[in-house]
Design a protein around this motif. Structure first.
Motif, mmCIF file in Angstrom:
data_model
loop_
_atom_site.group_PDB
_atom_site.id
_atom_site.type_symbol
_atom_site.label_atom_id
_atom_site.label_comp_id
_atom_site.label_asym_id
_atom_site.label_seq_id
_atom_site.Cartn_x
_atom_site.Cartn_y
_atom_site.Cartn_z
ATOM 1 N N ASP A 111 -1.190 -3.870 -14.384
ATOM 2 C CA ASP A 111 -1.291 -2.476 -14.811
ATOM 3 C C ASP A 111 -2.580 -1.828 -14.323
ATOM 4 N N GLU A 112 -3.206 -2.392 -13.273
ATOM 5 C CA GLU A 112 -4.417 -1.803 -12.738
ATOM 6 C C GLU A 112 -4.082 -0.501 -12.009
ATOM 7 N N PRO A 113 -4.968 0.491 -12.096
ATOM 8 C CA PRO A 113 -4.699 1.763 -11.413
ATOM 9 C C PRO A 113 -4.948 1.651 -9.914
ATOM 10 N N VAL A 114 -4.250 2.465 -9.141
ATOM 11 C CA VAL A 114 -4.511 2.548 -7.706
ATOM 12 C C VAL A 114 -5.680 3.506 -7.500
ATOM 13 N N VAL A 115 -6.683 3.077 -6.728
ATOM 14 C CA VAL A 115 -7.869 3.900 -6.501
ATOM 15 C C VAL A 115 -8.144 4.037 -5.010
ATOM 16 N N LEU A 116 -8.792 5.141 -4.648
ATOM 17 C CA LEU A 116 -9.253 5.336 -3.273
ATOM 18 C C LEU A 116 -10.459 4.441 -3.059
ATOM 19 N N LEU A 117 -10.377 3.547 -2.095
ATOM 20 C CA LEU A 117 -11.430 2.572 -1.823
ATOM 21 C C LEU A 117 -12.381 3.039 -0.730
ATOM 22 N N ASN A 118 -11.847 3.735 0.253
ATOM 23 C CA ASN A 118 -12.661 4.176 1.383
ATOM 24 C C ASN A 118 -12.060 5.439 1.982
ATOM 25 N N ASP A 119 -12.880 6.206 2.648
ATOM 26 C CA ASP A 119 -12.494 7.512 3.178
ATOM 27 C C ASP A 119 -13.253 7.690 4.485
ATOM 28 N N GLN A 120 -12.567 7.604 5.644
ATOM 29 C CA GLN A 120 -13.307 7.600 6.897
ATOM 30 C C GLN A 120 -12.506 8.142 8.083
ATOM 31 N N TYR A 121 -13.264 8.622 9.065
ATOM 32 C CA TYR A 121 -12.706 8.980 10.367
ATOM 33 C C TYR A 121 -13.166 7.922 11.368
ATOM 34 N N LYS A 147 -8.865 -10.519 -4.745
ATOM 35 C CA LYS A 147 -7.771 -10.544 -5.715
ATOM 36 C C LYS A 147 -7.161 -9.152 -5.876
ATOM 37 N N HIS A 148 -7.893 -8.136 -5.437
ATOM 38 C CA HIS A 148 -7.397 -6.763 -5.477
ATOM 39 C C HIS A 148 -6.666 -6.473 -4.171
ATOM 40 N N ARG A 149 -5.379 -6.249 -4.233
ATOM 41 C CA ARG A 149 -4.631 -5.916 -3.029
ATOM 42 C C ARG A 149 -5.082 -4.560 -2.501
ATOM 43 N N MET A 150 -5.050 -4.402 -1.176
ATOM 44 C CA MET A 150 -5.474 -3.142 -0.581
ATOM 45 C C MET A 150 -4.558 -2.761 0.569
ATOM 46 N N TYR A 223 -7.825 9.436 11.167
ATOM 47 C CA TYR A 223 -8.295 9.432 9.782
ATOM 48 C C TYR A 223 -7.704 8.204 9.103
ATOM 49 N N MET A 224 -8.528 7.484 8.316
ATOM 50 C CA MET A 224 -8.024 6.283 7.665
ATOM 51 C C MET A 224 -8.630 6.106 6.263
ATOM 52 N N PRO A 225 -7.887 6.500 5.236
ATOM 53 C CA PRO A 225 -8.303 6.137 3.883
ATOM 54 C C PRO A 225 -7.787 4.740 3.547
ATOM 55 N N GLN A 226 -8.452 4.089 2.624
ATOM 56 C CA GLN A 226 -8.010 2.785 2.134
ATOM 57 C C GLN A 226 -7.908 2.854 0.609
ATOM 58 N N PHE A 227 -6.907 2.186 0.080
ATOM 59 C CA PHE A 227 -6.672 2.185 -1.359
ATOM 60 C C PHE A 227 -6.590 0.752 -1.855
ATOM 61 N N SER A 228 -6.990 0.543 -3.100
ATOM 62 C CA SER A 228 -6.904 -0.796 -3.687
ATOM 63 C C SER A 228 -6.255 -0.718 -5.055
ATOM 64 N N LEU A 229 -5.714 -1.843 -5.478
ATOM 65 C CA LEU A 229 -5.109 -1.941 -6.797
ATOM 66 C C LEU A 229 -6.212 -2.375 -7.759
#
Length: 246
Positions: A111-121, A147-150, A223-229
């Motif tokens: 039940d972990e929230p999805v968060v923005l991990l990185n924000d880059q060009y 352990k956090h999927r991304m 542009y490449m954002p990354q997200f993690s659980l």
């Protein structure tokens, strides 16, 4: 929204491609911001030597970043709006984030929230020998943090060919052991060279990939954002951003 076929491919091979992910208006919006940041960074130094071809909007000194903007949706939207527009910031969290959520929560019971991990060009100037060797994004983190999927979402803002720095993907050799490769060299390589501007390449943090140099006479910008659980913690607080998508 992602089709079931795309989600299954992502699970089996560690990646999937979605054509026409961004509208032309959105492509123009991200391109305008990228040009603003590239011009700013060139005033400070060399894009390749000093910035390593990677420009992070909140970490390149274009704006004064705050800790709150790294963990709060509203603060992130307000700060990113100072660079270009609130619409662009909302697109990152709402559109990119929704697709990332679909992939990260697939077959996940947590039940972990999805968060923005990185924000880059990622910017490769013309005729530049700027390559990114074979790597797996999760290996930039500690075993505990892994352990956090991304998921990374690589979106070119121009048409991509074999000449201007395409991303090459090495799919999972064994879907039952995602990210486990028997050797350091690539095996069955999928070349994502024919992607049009605004298409999206979704990559699991465990899939191996690289990108080649830009032999063309034009800038190659993606542009490449990354997200993690879940937020990824470090000894000093957070390993990167942890902005909730909702």
């Amino acid at each position: 929204m992602l089709s079931n076929t795309s989600v299954e491919q992502f699970s089996r091979q560690g990646f999937t491609v979605v054509p026409d992910f961004l509208t032309q208006e959105e492509i123009d919006m991200f391109t305008k911001e990228a040009q603003t940041l590239v011009n700013f960074c060139y005033e400070q130094g060399d894009i390749v030597a000093q910035w390593g071809c990677v420009i992070e909007p909140l970490n390149c000194d274009f704006v004064d970043s705050t800790q709150e903007a790294k963990t709060s949706r509203s603060a992130f939207l307000n700060l990113r709006a100072q660079i270009s527009s609130r619409s662009l910031a909302q697109c990152i969290l709402d559109k990119f984030g929704l697709y990332a959520q679909r992939l990260l929560e697939h077959k996940n019971a947590g039940d972990e929230p999805v968060v923005l991990l990185n924000d880059q060009y990622i910017v490769k100037p013309p005729h530049t020998d700027a390559k990114f060797g074979w790597h797996q994004d999760e290996l930039y983190f500690t075993p505990e943090q892994r352990k956090h999927r991304m998921v990374s979402i690589w979106v070119p803002l121009c048409n991509i060919s074999s000449d201007n720095g395409p991303v090459l993907i090495d799919p999972y050799p064994d879907p039952e052991c995602p990210g486990v490769y028997p050797s350091a060299t690539s095996s069955v390589t999928q070349i994502c060279a024919a992607m049009s501007a605004g298409s999206a390449l979704f990559m699991d943090g465990r899939v191996r990939h690289c990108s080649t140099d830009n032999k063309s006479s034009q800038f190659r910008i993606a542009y490449m954002p990354q997200f993690s659980l879940g937020a990824i913690a470090s000894n000093n607080g957070l390993a990167a951003l942890a902005v909730p998508i909702d």
